[in-house]
Design a protein around this motif. Structure first.
Motif, PDB file in Angstrom:
ATOM      1  N   PRO A  86       0.811  -1.228   0.000  1.00 50.75           N
ATOM      2  CA  PRO A  86       0.000   0.000   0.000  1.00 50.75           C
ATOM      3  C   PRO A  86       0.837   1.268   0.000  1.00 50.75           C
ATOM      4  O   PRO A  86       0.425   2.282  -0.571  1.00 50.75           O
ATOM      5  CB  PRO A  86      -0.839  -0.121   1.280  1.00 50.75           C
ATOM      6  CG  PRO A  86      -0.133  -1.100   2.129  1.00 50.75           C
ATOM      7  CD  PRO A  86       0.567  -2.041   1.195  1.00 50.75           C
ATOM      8  N   LEU A  87       2.016   1.230   0.640  1.00 49.80           N
ATOM      9  CA  LEU A  87       2.890   2.402   0.588  1.00 49.80           C
ATOM     10  C   LEU A  87       3.303   2.709  -0.855  1.00 49.80           C
ATOM     11  O   LEU A  87       3.301   3.872  -1.282  1.00 49.80           O
ATOM     12  CB  LEU A  87       4.134   2.161   1.445  1.00 49.80           C
ATOM     13  CG  LEU A  87       3.997   2.339   2.958  1.00 49.80           C
ATOM     14  CD1 LEU A  87       5.303   1.982   3.642  1.00 49.80           C
ATOM     15  CD2 LEU A  87       3.601   3.758   3.309  1.00 49.80           C
ATOM     16  N   ALA A  88       3.666   1.675  -1.603  1.00 51.52           N
ATOM     17  CA  ALA A  88       4.054   1.879  -2.995  1.00 51.52           C
ATOM     18  C   ALA A  88       2.883   2.373  -3.834  1.00 51.52           C
ATOM     19  O   ALA A  88       3.046   3.230  -4.713  1.00 51.52           O
ATOM     20  CB  ALA A  88       4.608   0.575  -3.570  1.00 51.52           C
ATOM     21  N   GLN A  89       1.676   1.850  -3.585  1.00 56.06           N
ATOM     22  CA  GLN A  89       0.509   2.306  -4.334  1.00 56.06           C
ATOM     23  C   GLN A  89       0.239   3.789  -4.106  1.00 56.06           C
ATOM     24  O   GLN A  89      -0.038   4.538  -5.049  1.00 56.06           O
ATOM     25  CB  GLN A  89      -0.716   1.479  -3.931  1.00 56.06           C
ATOM     26  CG  GLN A  89      -0.720   0.068  -4.504  1.00 56.06           C
ATOM     27  CD  GLN A  89      -1.932  -0.722  -4.055  1.00 56.06           C
ATOM     28  OE1 GLN A  89      -2.390  -0.605  -2.922  1.00 56.06           O
ATOM     29  NE2 GLN A  89      -2.452  -1.547  -4.951  1.00 56.06           N
ATOM     30  N   VAL A  90       0.321   4.221  -2.852  1.00 51.82           N
ATOM     31  CA  VAL A  90       0.088   5.634  -2.552  1.00 51.82           C
ATOM     32  C   VAL A  90       1.178   6.504  -3.165  1.00 51.82           C
ATOM     33  O   VAL A  90       0.908   7.586  -3.702  1.00 51.82           O
ATOM     34  CB  VAL A  90       0.012   5.837  -1.023  1.00 51.82           C
ATOM     35  CG1 VAL A  90      -0.033   7.314  -0.670  1.00 51.82           C
ATOM     36  CG2 VAL A  90      -1.217   5.136  -0.461  1.00 51.82           C
ATOM     37  N   ARG A 118       0.613   6.798  -6.958  1.00 51.96           N
ATOM     38  CA  ARG A 118      -0.511   7.711  -7.255  1.00 51.96           C
ATOM     39  C   ARG A 118      -0.115   9.169  -6.998  1.00 51.96           C
ATOM     40  O   ARG A 118      -0.439  10.062  -7.798  1.00 51.96           O
ATOM     41  CB  ARG A 118      -1.711   7.324  -6.391  1.00 51.96           C
ATOM     42  CG  ARG A 118      -2.918   8.212  -6.581  1.00 51.96           C
ATOM     43  CD  ARG A 118      -3.443   8.147  -8.003  1.00 51.96           C
ATOM     44  NE  ARG A 118      -4.575   9.022  -8.198  1.00 51.96           N
ATOM     45  CZ  ARG A 118      -5.832   8.666  -7.961  1.00 51.96           C
ATOM     46  NH1 ARG A 118      -6.108   7.445  -7.519  1.00 51.96           N
ATOM     47  NH2 ARG A 118      -6.824   9.504  -8.178  1.00 51.96           N
ATOM     48  N   ALA A 119       0.603   9.413  -5.902  1.00 52.69           N
ATOM     49  CA  ALA A 119       1.022  10.780  -5.608  1.00 52.69           C
ATOM     50  C   ALA A 119       2.008  11.303  -6.646  1.00 52.69           C
ATOM     51  O   ALA A 119       1.950  12.475  -7.048  1.00 52.69           O
ATOM     52  CB  ALA A 119       1.641  10.839  -4.212  1.00 52.69           C
ATOM     53  N   ILE A 120       2.917  10.452  -7.093  1.00 55.38           N
ATOM     54  CA  ILE A 120       3.881  10.868  -8.126  1.00 55.38           C
ATOM     55  C   ILE A 120       3.162  11.161  -9.440  1.00 55.38           C
ATOM     56  O   ILE A 120       3.454  12.164 -10.116  1.00 55.38           O
ATOM     57  CB  ILE A 120       4.951   9.781  -8.308  1.00 55.38           C
ATOM     58  CG1 ILE A 120       5.841   9.697  -7.066  1.00 55.38           C
ATOM     59  CG2 ILE A 120       5.811  10.069  -9.535  1.00 55.38           C
ATOM     60  CD1 ILE A 120       6.829   8.549  -7.097  1.00 55.38           C
ATOM     61  N   PRO A 175       0.603  12.219   1.782  1.00 55.33           N
ATOM     62  CA  PRO A 175      -0.251  11.015   1.721  1.00 55.33           C
ATOM     63  C   PRO A 175       0.468   9.756   2.157  1.00 55.33           C
ATOM     64  O   PRO A 175      -0.141   8.864   2.755  1.00 55.33           O
ATOM     65  CB  PRO A 175      -0.666  10.942   0.248  1.00 55.33           C
ATOM     66  CG  PRO A 175       0.324  11.770  -0.485  1.00 55.33           C
ATOM     67  CD  PRO A 175       0.739  12.851   0.446  1.00 55.33           C
ATOM     68  N   THR A 176       1.771   9.685   1.893  1.00 56.23           N
ATOM     69  CA  THR A 176       2.521   8.512   2.333  1.00 56.23           C
ATOM     70  C   THR A 176       2.619   8.461   3.843  1.00 56.23           C
ATOM     71  O   THR A 176       2.494   7.398   4.459  1.00 56.23           O
ATOM     72  CB  THR A 176       3.923   8.532   1.709  1.00 56.23           C
ATOM     73  OG1 THR A 176       3.808   8.667   0.288  1.00 56.23           O
ATOM     74  CG2 THR A 176       4.672   7.264   2.027  1.00 56.23           C
ATOM     75  N   LEU A 177       2.840   9.609   4.470  1.00 56.63           N
ATOM     76  CA  LEU A 177       2.910   9.667   5.933  1.00 56.63           C
ATOM     77  C   LEU A 177       1.576   9.299   6.555  1.00 56.63           C
ATOM     78  O   LEU A 177       1.515   8.615   7.585  1.00 56.63           O
ATOM     79  CB  LEU A 177       3.331  11.065   6.366  1.00 56.63           C
ATOM     80  CG  LEU A 177       3.609  11.283   7.848  1.00 56.63           C
ATOM     81  CD1 LEU A 177       4.794  10.440   8.298  1.00 56.63           C
ATOM     82  CD2 LEU A 177       3.871  12.757   8.137  1.00 56.63           C
ATOM     83  N   THR A 178       0.487   9.732   5.917  1.00 56.57           N
ATOM     84  CA  THR A 178      -0.844   9.407   6.455  1.00 56.57           C
ATOM     85  C   THR A 178      -1.119   7.913   6.393  1.00 56.57           C
ATOM     86  O   THR A 178      -1.571   7.313   7.370  1.00 56.57           O
ATOM     87  CB  THR A 178      -1.914  10.179   5.666  1.00 56.57           C
ATOM     88  OG1 THR A 178      -1.631  11.575   5.733  1.00 56.57           O
ATOM     89  CG2 THR A 178      -3.291   9.912   6.234  1.00 56.57           C
TER      90      THR A 178
END
Length: 341
Positions: A219-223, A226-228, A262-265
């Protein structure tokens, strides 16, 4: 010939201040928001404690009778009644709830039904190995997530980018116990790289850390991906590219900061996955820790231990998400404006 005369603006000093600067934003909004979030966190912990207590005590049967009514022990009904009185199980539920809540507030977590030891002592002995496993697992998950997101976005070949974009859904779909079993079979039994018996402390951590890191990295990689993608679609990025900005410069100067929030969240939310993964991982690899303690308590219906583990996990989860929520305005200026408003 006429000369235009500019009239002085009325209330200029009141609007802009004596030096033309805006007045400093009050800190009362930030303080009120922090106090409100702390109050909400306290309510969540209190609700978790009450719910865990009621659910554990609503289980069918009597945990004390199931533990001590064995024929091998040979205890009489009077002795079982004395044991119930010693553990406070003969009192009404609301009295037990109040005594248990007061005990948690004063640091008395109760006594284990299985071993007779203080629950606080058991937690203190099991917590350091679990913290080491969870911390290293999360660190490895962050490294894997950043690597997958970078290659999925800035890879030179399209097939390579597509392959790395398909890794997070694959990692999410794999159960934790299956990852641990496969790693044991391949790395330890077939390749013999890490011994199962006689391994040192560092070797004992390698496979469990990899096992717990893979589901967290997904999930970290998915977020991150998406953010990138969202950041690269912004107009100012297109302008920077037209001026010759490289992919590394964009990643370092523009993408990294915008993708951090978003990654921190999601990282704070994933702490619950670390706890669940620790239970399974420590059981698969026969490691001592909070997860193994929880599994043994479930098998023996050790209610005081289970309640302590649930409450401590809830407190840690709430504290981590509270810290993330309070730190977020310091990272994103837009959130600072919302707080001040």
């Amino acid at each position: 010939m006429s000369i235009a005369v500019r009239r002085p603006q009325q209330g200029g000093q009141q609007a802009g201040g004596p030096a033309g600067r805006r007045p400093a934003a009050p800190r009362s909004g930030t303080r009120a928001r922090a106090l409100r979030r702390i109050g909400q966190a306290a309510l969540v912990v209190a609700a978790t404690f009450v719910l865990a207590f009621l659910l554990l005590h609503a289980l069918p049967g009597d945990a004390i009778v199931a533990r001590y009514a064995s024929p091998e022990l040979g205890l009489s009904p009077e002795q079982l009644a004395d044991l119930r009185a010693a553990y406070g199980a003969d009192q009404p539920v609301w009295v037990q709830l109040g005594l248990s809540a007061w005990g948690f507030l004063t640091g008395d977590l109760g006594t284990s039904l299985q071993t007779g030891a203080e629950v606080s002592t058991l937690i203190a002995a099991a917590l350091p190995p679990t913290l080491a496993l969870a911390g290293l697992g999360f660190l490895l998950a962050a490294v894997l997530a950043v690597g997958i997101a970078a290659l999925a976005t800035f890879g030179r070949w399209e097939p390579l980018r597509r392959a790395f974009r398909s890794l997070p859904p694959l990692f999410v779909s794999i159960p934790v116990f299956w990852i641990g079993i496969v790693l044991l079979q391949v790395v330890s039994f077939r390749l013999g790289l890490i011994p199962v018996i006689g391994a040192n402390a560092a070797e004992q951590l390698v496979l469990p850390v990899v096992t717990i890191a893979i589901p967290i990295a997904a999930p970290l990689a998915q977020v991150l991906i998406r953010a990138i993608d969202d950041t690269l679609a912004e107009p100012y990025v297109a302008v920077a590219r037209s001026r010759g900005a490289s992919a590394g410069w964009l990643l370092q100067r523009e993408v990294a900061r915008n993708a951090l929030l978003p990654t921190l969240t999601i990282a704070g939310v994933l702490f619950g996955e670390l706890i669940a993964g620790a239970v399974v991982t420590e059981t698969v690899f026969a490691r001592s820790g909070l997860g193994r303690l929880t599994a043994d308590a479930v098998a023996t219906r050790d209610i005081p231990v289970l309640q302590a583990v649930v409450v401590i996990s809830a407190v840690a989860f709430v504290v981590i998400n509270l810290v993330v929520d309070l730190v977020a305005p310091a990272i994103d200026p837009r959130l600072r404006k919302e707080v001040r408003a």
